[in-house]
Design a protein around this motif. Structure first.
Motif, PDB file in Angstrom:
ATOM      1  N   GLY A 147       0.801  -1.219   0.000  1.00 11.30           N
ATOM      2  CA  GLY A 147       0.000   0.000   0.000  1.00 11.30           C
ATOM      3  C   GLY A 147       0.832   1.267   0.000  1.00 11.30           C
ATOM      4  N   LEU A 148       1.984   1.241  -0.667  1.00 14.60           N
ATOM      5  CA  LEU A 148       2.848   2.417  -0.728  1.00 14.60           C
ATOM      6  C   LEU A 148       2.526   3.245  -1.961  1.00 14.60           C
ATOM      7  CD1 LEU A 148       6.259   0.674   0.106  1.00 14.60           C
ATOM      8  CD2 LEU A 148       4.726   1.844   1.696  1.00 14.60           C
ATOM      9  N   GLN A 149       2.886   4.515  -1.911  1.00 13.18           N
ATOM     10  CA  GLN A 149       2.700   5.389  -3.065  1.00 13.18           C
ATOM     11  C   GLN A 149       3.721   5.027  -4.130  1.00 13.18           C
ATOM     12  OE1 GLN A 149       2.734   9.545  -2.141  1.00 13.18           O
ATOM     13  NE2 GLN A 149       2.517  10.195  -4.263  1.00 13.18           N
ATOM     14  N   PRO A 150       3.278   4.802  -5.380  1.00 11.46           N
ATOM     15  CA  PRO A 150       4.216   4.400  -6.434  1.00 11.46           C
ATOM     16  C   PRO A 150       5.279   5.459  -6.698  1.00 11.46           C
ATOM     17  CG  PRO A 150       1.944   3.999  -7.095  1.00 11.46           C
ATOM     18  CD  PRO A 150       1.892   4.833  -5.841  1.00 11.46           C
ATOM     19  N   VAL A 151       6.467   4.978  -7.061  1.00 12.78           N
ATOM     20  CA  VAL A 151       7.588   5.836  -7.439  1.00 12.78           C
ATOM     21  C   VAL A 151       7.904   5.562  -8.895  1.00 12.78           C
ATOM     22  CG1 VAL A 151      10.021   6.388  -7.021  1.00 12.78           C
ATOM     23  CG2 VAL A 151       8.527   5.808  -5.104  1.00 12.78           C
ATOM     24  N   ARG A 152       8.220   6.593  -9.638  1.00 11.22           N
ATOM     25  CA  ARG A 152       8.566   6.412 -11.055  1.00 11.22           C
ATOM     26  C   ARG A 152       9.784   5.520 -11.192  1.00 11.22           C
ATOM     27  NH1 ARG A 152       9.478  11.494 -14.575  1.00 11.22           N
ATOM     28  NH2 ARG A 152       9.913   9.796 -16.001  1.00 11.22           N
ATOM     29  N   SER A 153       9.714   4.589 -12.164  1.00 15.29           N
ATOM     30  CA  SER A 153      10.846   3.700 -12.419  1.00 15.29           C
ATOM     31  C   SER A 153      11.878   4.366 -13.312  1.00 15.29           C
ATOM     32  CB  SER A 153      10.365   2.406 -13.097  1.00 15.29           C
ATOM     33  OG  SER A 153       9.488   1.702 -12.258  1.00 15.29           O
ATOM     34  N   GLU A 154      11.433   5.229 -14.211  1.00 19.31           N
ATOM     35  CA  GLU A 154      12.341   5.808 -15.190  1.00 19.31           C
ATOM     36  C   GLU A 154      13.118   6.963 -14.587  1.00 19.31           C
ATOM     37  OE1 GLU A 154      10.166   6.905 -18.607  1.00 19.31           O
ATOM     38  OE2 GLU A 154       9.610   4.847 -19.137  1.00 19.31           O
ATOM     39  N   ARG A 155      14.302   7.156 -15.110  1.00 22.66           N
ATOM     40  CA  ARG A 155      15.161   8.225 -14.631  1.00 22.66           C
ATOM     41  C   ARG A 155      15.829   8.882 -15.826  1.00 22.66           C
ATOM     42  NH1 ARG A 155      20.560   6.948 -11.134  1.00 22.66           N
ATOM     43  NH2 ARG A 155      21.765   8.769 -11.738  1.00 22.66           N
TER      44      ARG A 155
END
Length: 209
Positions: A147-155
């Motif tokens: 239930g965590l807030q998603p983080v962008r995978s791309e950088r």
């Protein structure tokens, strides 16, 4: 959840960092599993002895996992995260250490996982193909489960551009996958601090294949 991994060539330095942390952090060595030695530095030295027999220069896989500020996990969830990371990278059953670095002001903690890559039977390093992509994948899965807030995978980065026509033609002549090669190079670059570590990461990737 953000999980960043790199292969590591200095076990004693890695052990020191895991058990001391940075300024403003309190370090806690939580688990030391699968080693004969009970002291982390001695345990990591033993890994180097095995690595020398197999001529492996990067015997450790070090992963740092952190959440957004204020997001917390139970130790059971952290342990699940560590084991899922090992499993997706083919390191289940390998000796490992887990440490936490805890912010002395906020109380937020992040996990450091160090795993021996050395196979006890062959004395060769277990390969880690595309571990960055695998870490991103498991992070997205665990975000949903916890239930965590998603983080962008791309950088964003200087290697984020399409192959040129000449690169495509050269890859076709050599019968290699241009995208696989470029992804491998990008993964090495993103987990390197300087030119020497970038070169070492590429060498380790090639020798592990």
């Amino acid at each position: 959840m953000i999980a960043k991994g790199t292969t590591h060539n200095n076990g004693v330095r890695l052990a020191q960092y895991m058990t001391t942390g940075k300024d403003g952090e309190r370090a806690e060595l939580w688990q030391l599993h699968g080693f004969e030695a009970t002291d982390i530095k001695d345990a990591f030295r033993d890994v180097h002895i095995m690595a020398e027999a197999g001529k492996c220069e990067q015997p450790f896989f070090h992963v740092q996992v952190r959440n957004r500020e204020g997001e917390k996990l139970t130790r059971q969830q952290w342990e699940m995260t560590a084991h899922r990371i090992m499993r997706i990278n083919g390191l289940t059953g390998q000796p490992y250490a887990i440490a936490f670095h805890i912010n002395e002001i906020t109380g937020d903690e992040h996990m450091h996982l160090a795993v021996s890559r050395i196979d006890a039977e062959t004395l060769k390093a277990k390969p880690l193909p595309f571990f960055k992509e695998r870490l991103n994948r498991i992070s997205r899965e665990l975000e949903k489960e916890f239930g965590l807030q998603p983080v962008r995978s791309e950088r964003e980065g200087p290697v984020k551009y399409a192959p040129t026509r000449s690169e495509y033609e050269q890859a076709r002549r050599l019968r290699v996958d241009i995208h696989e090669i470029r992804n491998t190079i990008r993964a090495c670059w993103e987990h390197s601090d300087n030119g020497r570590s970038f070169e070492a990461a590429q060498s380790a990737t090639c020798s592990a294949r």
